[in-house]
Design a protein around this motif. Sequence first.
Motif, PDB file in Angstrom:
ATOM      1  N   TYR A  54      20.636  29.220 -36.274  1.00 22.72           N
ATOM      2  CA  TYR A  54      19.676  30.037 -36.793  1.00 22.72           C
ATOM      3  C   TYR A  54      18.228  29.840 -36.401  1.00 22.72           C
ATOM      4  O   TYR A  54      17.281  29.536 -37.317  1.00 22.72           O
ATOM      5  N   GLY A  55      18.005  29.900 -35.233  1.00 18.75           N
ATOM      6  CA  GLY A  55      16.359  29.406 -34.699  1.00 18.75           C
ATOM      7  C   GLY A  55      15.959  27.918 -34.613  1.00 18.75           C
ATOM      8  O   GLY A  55      15.050  27.785 -33.923  1.00 18.75           O
ATOM      9  N   SER A  56      16.698  27.103 -34.964  1.00 20.52           N
ATOM     10  CA  SER A  56      16.420  25.588 -34.921  1.00 20.52           C
ATOM     11  C   SER A  56      17.396  24.815 -34.032  1.00 20.52           C
ATOM     12  O   SER A  56      18.626  25.254 -34.239  1.00 20.52           O
ATOM     13  N   ASP A  57      17.095  23.980 -33.325  1.00 23.63           N
ATOM     14  CA  ASP A  57      18.245  23.022 -32.425  1.00 23.63           C
ATOM     15  C   ASP A  57      18.644  22.043 -33.178  1.00 23.63           C
ATOM     16  O   ASP A  57      17.967  21.272 -33.754  1.00 23.63           O
ATOM     17  N   MET A  58      19.897  21.990 -33.480  1.00 21.29           N
ATOM     18  CA  MET A  58      20.899  21.091 -34.120  1.00 21.29           C
ATOM     19  C   MET A  58      21.556  19.985 -33.491  1.00 21.29           C
ATOM     20  O   MET A  58      22.299  21.006 -32.667  1.00 21.29           O
ATOM     21  N   PRO A  59      21.910  18.996 -33.671  1.00 17.86           N
ATOM     22  CA  PRO A  59      23.071  18.244 -33.015  1.00 17.86           C
ATOM     23  C   PRO A  59      24.315  18.888 -33.183  1.00 17.86           C
ATOM     24  O   PRO A  59      24.477  19.510 -34.188  1.00 17.86           O
ATOM     25  N   MET A  68      29.263  30.653 -34.768  1.00 21.96           N
ATOM     26  CA  MET A  68      28.652  29.526 -34.168  1.00 21.96           C
ATOM     27  C   MET A  68      29.376  29.118 -32.994  1.00 21.96           C
ATOM     28  O   MET A  68      28.843  28.505 -32.060  1.00 21.96           O
ATOM     29  N   VAL A  69      30.462  29.879 -32.608  1.00 21.15           N
ATOM     30  CA  VAL A  69      31.297  29.608 -31.585  1.00 21.15           C
ATOM     31  C   VAL A  69      30.669  29.823 -30.371  1.00 21.15           C
ATOM     32  O   VAL A  69      30.631  29.077 -29.505  1.00 21.15           O
ATOM     33  N   ALA A  70      30.070  31.122 -30.291  1.00 15.10           N
ATOM     34  CA  ALA A  70      29.308  31.371 -28.971  1.00 15.10           C
ATOM     35  C   ALA A  70      28.027  30.315 -28.726  1.00 15.10           C
ATOM     36  O   ALA A  70      27.896  30.088 -27.495  1.00 15.10           O
ATOM     37  N   ALA A  71      27.472  30.176 -29.788  1.00 11.03           N
ATOM     38  CA  ALA A  71      26.154  29.394 -29.726  1.00 11.03           C
ATOM     39  C   ALA A  71      26.740  27.790 -28.998  1.00 11.03           C
ATOM     40  O   ALA A  71      26.022  27.333 -28.277  1.00 11.03           O
ATOM     41  N   VAL A  72      27.805  27.171 -29.619  1.00 13.97           N
ATOM     42  CA  VAL A  72      28.367  25.881 -29.230  1.00 13.97           C
ATOM     43  C   VAL A  72      28.702  26.201 -27.654  1.00 13.97           C
ATOM     44  O   VAL A  72      28.443  25.191 -26.996  1.00 13.97           O
TER      45      VAL A  72
END
Length: 185
Positions: free
Chosen positions: A45-50, A74-78
Motif C-alpha cells: 500500500y505505497g510503502s516498502d515493507m520487509p 499481496m500475492v502479485a506484489a510479493v
Amino acid sequence: MLNDIKKDATTRMAKSVDGFRQELTKLRTGRATTALVDHLKVNYYGSDMPLSQVATVSVADARSLLITPWEKGMVAAVEKAILSSDLGLNPNTAGTAIRINLPPLTEERRKELSKHVHAEGENSKVAIRNIRRDAIQHVKELLKEKQVTEDDARRAEDEIQKLTDKHVKDVDDVVKAKEQELMAV
C-alpha cells in the motif's frame, strides 16, 4: 582509557564479523533457507515493507520455499518483489501461495559464489584491520599526550594485535565453512 579503546575495538571487530556472517546468509547455496528472502522489500500500500511482515516464509523441502502472503491481494506484489530481486529466482503462484524452486547450482556458479565469499571475507578483514589501525592510533595519541607510559602503550598495541588476529581467524573460519557448504553437492 586503554581498556576503553580495547573494548571499543573488540566490539567493532565483532560487529564486522557478524555483519559478514549476515551478508553470507543472503547467498544461495544448494539448499533452501528462509534467510535467502529476508532482505526482500514488498510494496505494501505505497510503502516498502520487509517480506517477513507481509507473508509467512517457510521451507517446503530441501529445494523449495513456500511464501504465503497474509492478504490475498499481496500475492502479485510479493511475486513482483521476488522477480525484481537480485536472486534470479522464478516464483510459481498457486492461488494464495507462492512456491520458489531452487535449481541445483552448477559447478561454474559454485566457483563464482566461492570467489564472492572470498572477496567479502577480504573486505571484512580489511575493515577489522582498519579498526586495529584506529585503536593503535588512539593509543599513540594517549602516549603523545603523556597519559600512558610507553610500556602500557606497547602492551595495549600487542593486545589489540591479538584481538585483530582472533577476529581475522574468525572470518577465515566463516569463509571456509561457507565454501564447504557451497561445494557440497
